[in-house]
Design a protein around this motif. Structure first.
Motif, PDB file in Angstrom:
ATOM      1  N   GLU A  55     -10.403  -1.199   1.517  1.00  0.00           N
ATOM      2  CA  GLU A  55      -9.622  -0.798  -0.054  1.00  0.00           C
ATOM      3  C   GLU A  55      -9.691  -2.138  -0.713  1.00  0.00           C
ATOM      4  O   GLU A  55      -9.852  -2.425  -2.745  1.00  0.00           O
ATOM      5  CB  GLU A  55      -9.374  -0.040  -0.914  1.00  0.00           C
ATOM      6  CG  GLU A  55     -10.422   1.222  -0.152  1.00  0.00           C
ATOM      7  CD  GLU A  55      -9.007   2.595  -0.453  1.00  0.00           C
ATOM      8  OE1 GLU A  55      -9.904   3.342  -0.725  1.00  0.00           O
ATOM      9  OE2 GLU A  55      -8.089   2.670  -0.665  1.00  0.00           O
ATOM     10  N   ALA A  75       0.926  -1.495  -0.010  1.00  0.00           N
ATOM     11  CA  ALA A  75       0.532  -0.124  -0.107  1.00  0.00           C
ATOM     12  C   ALA A  75       0.959   1.685   0.052  1.00  0.00           C
ATOM     13  O   ALA A  75       2.194   1.684   0.884  1.00  0.00           O
ATOM     14  CB  ALA A  75      -0.713   0.472   1.042  1.00  0.00           C
ATOM     15  N   HIS A 124      -1.034  -1.105  -4.222  1.00  0.00           N
ATOM     16  CA  HIS A 124      -2.404  -0.569  -3.897  1.00  0.00           C
ATOM     17  C   HIS A 124      -2.130   0.979  -3.257  1.00  0.00           C
ATOM     18  O   HIS A 124      -1.201   1.311  -2.160  1.00  0.00           O
ATOM     19  CB  HIS A 124      -3.425  -1.233  -2.837  1.00  0.00           C
ATOM     20  CG  HIS A 124      -4.950   0.115  -2.641  1.00  0.00           C
ATOM     21  ND1 HIS A 124      -5.587   0.346  -3.472  1.00  0.00           N
ATOM     22  CD2 HIS A 124      -4.834   0.924  -1.757  1.00  0.00           C
ATOM     23  CE1 HIS A 124      -6.398   1.316  -2.986  1.00  0.00           C
ATOM     24  NE2 HIS A 124      -6.530   1.233  -1.990  1.00  0.00           N
ATOM     25  N   THR A 125      -2.675   2.065  -4.587  1.00  0.00           N
ATOM     26  CA  THR A 125      -1.952   3.749  -4.077  1.00  0.00           C
ATOM     27  C   THR A 125      -3.440   4.455  -3.914  1.00  0.00           C
ATOM     28  O   THR A 125      -4.140   4.057  -3.780  1.00  0.00           O
ATOM     29  CB  THR A 125      -1.940   4.202  -5.680  1.00  0.00           C
ATOM     30  OG1 THR A 125      -1.076   3.860  -6.157  1.00  0.00           O
ATOM     31  CG2 THR A 125      -1.264   6.107  -5.348  1.00  0.00           C
ATOM     32  N   GLN A 126      -3.047   4.436  -2.262  1.00  0.00           N
ATOM     33  CA  GLN A 126      -4.259   5.852  -1.706  1.00  0.00           C
ATOM     34  C   GLN A 126      -3.435   7.391  -2.141  1.00  0.00           C
ATOM     35  O   GLN A 126      -2.212   7.344  -1.824  1.00  0.00           O
ATOM     36  CB  GLN A 126      -3.667   4.884  -0.029  1.00  0.00           C
ATOM     37  CG  GLN A 126      -2.269   5.539   0.438  1.00  0.00           C
ATOM     38  CD  GLN A 126      -1.921   5.008   1.640  1.00  0.00           C
ATOM     39  OE1 GLN A 126      -1.702   3.431   2.087  1.00  0.00           O
ATOM     40  NE2 GLN A 126      -2.453   5.487   2.912  1.00  0.00           N
ATOM     41  N   ASP A 127      -4.669   7.332  -2.399  1.00  0.00           N
ATOM     42  CA  ASP A 127      -4.593   9.027  -2.503  1.00  0.00           C
ATOM     43  C   ASP A 127      -4.441  10.224  -1.294  1.00  0.00           C
ATOM     44  O   ASP A 127      -4.913  11.460  -1.486  1.00  0.00           O
ATOM     45  CB  ASP A 127      -5.696   9.255  -3.449  1.00  0.00           C
ATOM     46  CG  ASP A 127      -5.353   8.820  -4.853  1.00  0.00           C
ATOM     47  OD1 ASP A 127      -4.224   8.397  -4.953  1.00  0.00           O
ATOM     48  OD2 ASP A 127      -7.115   8.058  -5.162  1.00  0.00           O
ATOM     49  N   SER A 128      -4.992   9.427  -0.324  1.00  0.00           N
ATOM     50  CA  SER A 128      -4.906  10.088   0.920  1.00  0.00           C
ATOM     51  C   SER A 128      -4.884   9.295   2.310  1.00  0.00           C
ATOM     52  O   SER A 128      -4.527   7.807   2.204  1.00  0.00           O
ATOM     53  CB  SER A 128      -6.212  10.996   1.244  1.00  0.00           C
ATOM     54  OG  SER A 128      -7.465   9.748   1.411  1.00  0.00           O
ATOM     55  N   GLU A 129      -4.562  10.117   3.367  1.00  0.00           N
ATOM     56  CA  GLU A 129      -3.522   9.194   4.633  1.00  0.00           C
ATOM     57  C   GLU A 129      -4.960   8.640   4.895  1.00  0.00           C
ATOM     58  O   GLU A 129      -5.898   9.314   5.148  1.00  0.00           O
ATOM     59  CB  GLU A 129      -3.245  10.190   5.593  1.00  0.00           C
ATOM     60  CG  GLU A 129      -1.446  10.663   4.977  1.00  0.00           C
ATOM     61  CD  GLU A 129      -0.688  10.576   5.793  1.00  0.00           C
ATOM     62  OE1 GLU A 129      -0.638  10.592   7.523  1.00  0.00           O
ATOM     63  OE2 GLU A 129       0.376  11.899   5.769  1.00  0.00           O
ATOM     64  N   LEU A 130      -5.256   7.596   5.296  1.00  0.00           N
ATOM     65  CA  LEU A 130      -7.042   6.552   5.610  1.00  0.00           C
ATOM     66  C   LEU A 130      -5.812   5.586   6.998  1.00  0.00           C
ATOM     67  O   LEU A 130      -6.575   4.772   7.404  1.00  0.00           O
ATOM     68  CB  LEU A 130      -7.037   5.363   4.338  1.00  0.00           C
ATOM     69  CG  LEU A 130      -7.002   6.047   3.220  1.00  0.00           C
ATOM     70  CD1 LEU A 130      -7.913   5.206   2.267  1.00  0.00           C
ATOM     71  CD2 LEU A 130      -9.228   6.962   3.142  1.00  0.00           C
ATOM     72  N   PRO A 170      -6.441   1.389   3.930  1.00  0.00           N
ATOM     73  CA  PRO A 170      -6.132   0.916   2.484  1.00  0.00           C
ATOM     74  C   PRO A 170      -6.504  -0.728   2.364  1.00  0.00           C
ATOM     75  O   PRO A 170      -7.070  -0.900   1.251  1.00  0.00           O
ATOM     76  CB  PRO A 170      -4.507   1.226   2.792  1.00  0.00           C
ATOM     77  CG  PRO A 170      -4.160   2.313   3.650  1.00  0.00           C
ATOM     78  CD  PRO A 170      -5.639   2.161   4.933  1.00  0.00           C
ATOM     79  N   GLY A 227       2.210   5.485  -1.212  1.00  0.00           N
ATOM     80  CA  GLY A 227       1.619   7.182  -1.247  1.00  0.00           C
ATOM     81  C   GLY A 227       2.639   8.178  -1.865  1.00  0.00           C
ATOM     82  O   GLY A 227       3.273   8.205  -2.866  1.00  0.00           O
TER      83      GLY A 227
END
Length: 242
Positions: A92, A53, A78-84, A89, A55
């Motif tokens: 998703e 994961a 898996h690219t996360q667009d914001s901190e989750l 992540p 970012g």
């Protein structure tokens, strides 16, 4: 056997080392990155598939790791667009994961037996299994206990023992299906909700080597100790139950 590695953080506490490099790629012992060591260990313990994961500076990780062939692994991203958070992540990713899998932070140096942790998670049927480590904190003050304005106890500079999460978890898909993907969801959120539901996580106590590379002092310690611990770190721990 599938592991999800959280490698998307900005590593703010580890600056300036992480100004140009994502934290999982900072070098340890001048030859290996943290991620090098972790991927080698997971392969040694029988893991075949890894999801990273990513970012912040994630393309550097993707360029360095590639498809994982150098470690004998099959790696996807898996690219996360914001901190989750830690578990955000993973929510998703559920459709790409088996029923039971490992989740870990990408900045952990340890000789824990990852495969044994996942085996015990499977056997227990727990919703979550947390690797824990005993830590001690020396309090440099005299500690008072008071009641109704009166001192009832006193301890001079006590040492406090407590167990901490190592950032390594055995996780079940069924546990995470009830939560909503796309919003921040941390390890703390998951544990507190499981406790509220009276479905507590299980513990995997560990007493070997563990260091969370979160601050410059931790990073300097890892490099100073590397020659003494590199054999275990590079080949992975020998699992007593294997």
């Amino acid at each position: 056997m599938h592991a999800v590695i959280m490698a998307g953080g900005k590593g703010i506490r580890l600056r300036p080392y992480t100004t140009l490099l994502p934290k999982p790629l900072v070098p340890i012992g001048d030859r290996f990155s943290i991620l090098d060591i972790v991927l080698g260990q997971l392969a040694h313990h029988g893991f075949e598939r890894i999801t990273l994961a990513i970012g912040h500076l994630g393309e550097l990780i993707r360029s360095y790791v590639g498809d994982g062939g150098r470690w004998g692994l099959e790696i996807d991203y898996h690219t996360q667009d914001s901190e989750l958070g830690t578990m955000g992540p993973v929510l998703e990713l559920l459709d790409r994961l088996p029923e039971e899998f490992l989740v870990m932070n990408g900045d952990v140096l340890t000789d824990i037996c990852y495969g044994d942790l996942l085996d015990q998670h499977l056997e227990s049927g727990a919703p979550l299994t947390v690797a824990t480590y005993q830590r001690q904190v020396k309090v440099d003050f005299g500690v008072l206990s008071t009641k109704d304005g009166v001192v009832v106890d006193f301890v001079e500079k006590p040492t406090v023992d407590y167990r901490v999460s190592m950032g390594v978890y055995g996780v079940s898909r069924r546990t995470l299906k009830r939560y909503t993907p796309g919003i921040p969801f941390g390890f703390d959120d998951l544990v507190l909700d499981l406790l509220a539901r009276s479905t507590p996580p299980h513990e995997y106590p560990f007493s070997g080597y563990w260091l969370d590379i979160g601050r410059p002092d931790d990073y300097d310690r890892a490099n100073a100790e590397f020659e003494l611990i590199k054999e275990n770190l590079l080949r992975g721990a020998r699992c007593a139950s294997w």
